[in-house]
Design a protein around this motif. Structure first.
Motif, short mmCIF file in Angstrom:
data_model
loop_
_atom_site.label_atom_id
_atom_site.label_comp_id
_atom_site.label_asym_id
_atom_site.label_seq_id
_atom_site.Cartn_x
_atom_site.Cartn_y
_atom_site.Cartn_z
N LEU A 1 0.84 -1.20 0.00
CA LEU A 1 0.00 0.00 0.00
C LEU A 1 0.88 1.24 0.00
CD1 LEU A 1 -2.46 -1.05 2.83
CD2 LEU A 1 -2.99 -0.92 0.42
N ASP A 2 0.36 2.32 -0.60
CA ASP A 2 1.07 3.59 -0.47
C ASP A 2 0.77 4.14 0.93
OD1 ASP A 2 -1.52 4.47 -0.66
OD2 ASP A 2 -1.25 5.61 -2.49
N ALA A 3 1.45 5.21 1.30
CA ALA A 3 1.34 5.73 2.67
C ALA A 3 -0.09 6.17 2.99
CB ALA A 3 2.31 6.90 2.86
N ALA A 4 -0.76 6.83 2.06
CA ALA A 4 -2.12 7.32 2.32
C ALA A 4 -3.09 6.15 2.51
CB ALA A 4 -2.60 8.21 1.18
N SER A 5 -2.98 5.13 1.68
CA SER A 5 -3.88 3.96 1.81
C SER A 5 -3.60 3.21 3.10
CB SER A 5 -3.70 3.03 0.62
OG SER A 5 -4.05 3.68 -0.57
N ALA A 6 -2.33 3.08 3.47
CA ALA A 6 -1.99 2.39 4.71
C ALA A 6 -2.56 3.14 5.91
CB ALA A 6 -0.47 2.26 4.84
N GLU A 7 -2.52 4.46 5.87
CA GLU A 7 -3.08 5.26 6.97
C GLU A 7 -4.60 5.10 7.04
OE1 GLU A 7 -3.08 7.80 10.25
OE2 GLU A 7 -1.52 6.60 9.32
N LYS A 8 -5.27 5.01 5.89
CA LYS A 8 -6.72 4.79 5.87
C LYS A 8 -7.07 3.44 6.50
CE LYS A 8 -7.83 7.61 1.88
NZ LYS A 8 -8.32 7.61 0.49
N TYR A 9 -6.30 2.40 6.15
CA TYR A 9 -6.52 1.09 6.75
C TYR A 9 -6.32 1.15 8.26
CZ TYR A 9 -7.17 -2.00 2.74
OH TYR A 9 -7.68 -2.66 1.66
N ARG A 10 -5.24 1.80 8.69
CA ARG A 10 -4.94 1.89 10.12
C ARG A 10 -6.08 2.59 10.86
NH1 ARG A 10 -3.43 5.19 13.89
NH2 ARG A 10 -3.30 6.96 12.50
N LEU A 11 -6.55 3.71 10.33
CA LEU A 11 -7.62 4.45 11.00
C LEU A 11 -8.91 3.63 11.04
CD1 LEU A 11 -7.07 8.04 9.59
CD2 LEU A 11 -6.72 7.25 11.93
N THR A 12 -9.23 2.97 9.95
CA THR A 12 -10.46 2.17 9.90
C THR A 12 -10.41 1.02 10.90
OG1 THR A 12 -10.75 2.71 7.57
CG2 THR A 12 -11.95 0.80 8.40
N LEU A 13 -9.28 0.33 10.96
CA LEU A 13 -9.17 -0.80 11.88
C LEU A 13 -9.11 -0.33 13.33
CD1 LEU A 13 -6.77 -2.98 9.77
CD2 LEU A 13 -9.12 -3.52 10.37
N GLU A 14 -8.50 0.82 13.60
CA GLU A 14 -8.49 1.32 14.97
C GLU A 14 -9.88 1.80 15.38
OE1 GLU A 14 -5.29 4.06 15.62
OE2 GLU A 14 -3.81 2.45 15.59
#
Length: 179
Positions: free
Chosen positions: A52-65
């Motif tokens: 994942l690129d950085a923006a997509s990885a951050e979206k995944y992290r926020l959604t899972l948190e």
């Protein structure tokens, strides 16, 4: 230097999250059966999404948190950085004249280090299912004057332009077939 990241989960929950609720949230999020969700909570580090690129990885992290799962984002192929424990800040039943301590989080990279000295309030979380958006009144229908309009009878010509008649066929009398 790789610009691709992976999101991994090792069964850890966000502080204050209910384990059963997190399991239900992840089952709904991943549309997975209980056996697959139980495998996620085995304690082993499981990569949820990779490359994942950085923006997509951050979206995944926020959604899972938001779902209650504590995940780690790390560059692809590198060992994850050790987690820095953060003490939770109590927000319930605080007197209005008592200042809450600022939440201090270690930056995960040089981009986020620029935001380390930003003083931001620690907002609490709304209960699951709470409506956070203000209710807006339904829009009023516009007042339209339709008195000049009428309905044509069934099968009538609605005024479409008629196609021009086809011209005469081309003259081919001068053409011959050679042997």
């Amino acid at each position: 230097m790789s610009n691709l990241y992976e999101v991994a989960f090792a069964g850890e929950l966000v502080v204050g999250a209910d384990a059963e609720q997190v399991r239900a949230n992840l089952a709904r999020l991943f549309q997975a059966d209980p056996q697959r969700i139980a495998a996620l909570f085995s304690g082993r580090r499981t990569v949820i999404k990779s490359n994942l690129d950085a923006a997509s990885a951050e979206k995944y992290r926020l959604t899972l948190e938001r779902a209650g799962a504590q995940v780690e984002v790390s560059p692809v192929g590198q060992a994850p950085a050790p987690a820095v424990p953060v003490a939770p800040v109590a927000t319930a039943a605080v007197a209005p004249d008592v200042a809450l301590p600022a939440l201090k989080v270690a930056p995960r990279d040089e981009y986020m280090a620029a935001f380390s000295d930003v003083a931001a309030p620690d907002f609490g979380l709304a209960p699951v299912g709470a409506d956070l958006q203000e209710q807006r009144p339904a829009p009023a229908a516009p007042a339209l004057d339709l008195s000049q309009l009428s309905v044509a009878p069934v099968g009538s010509d609605m005024g479409q332009a008629k196609a021009a008649p086809a011209g005469p066929p081309p003259d081919t009398s001068h053409l011959q077939l050679a042997n």
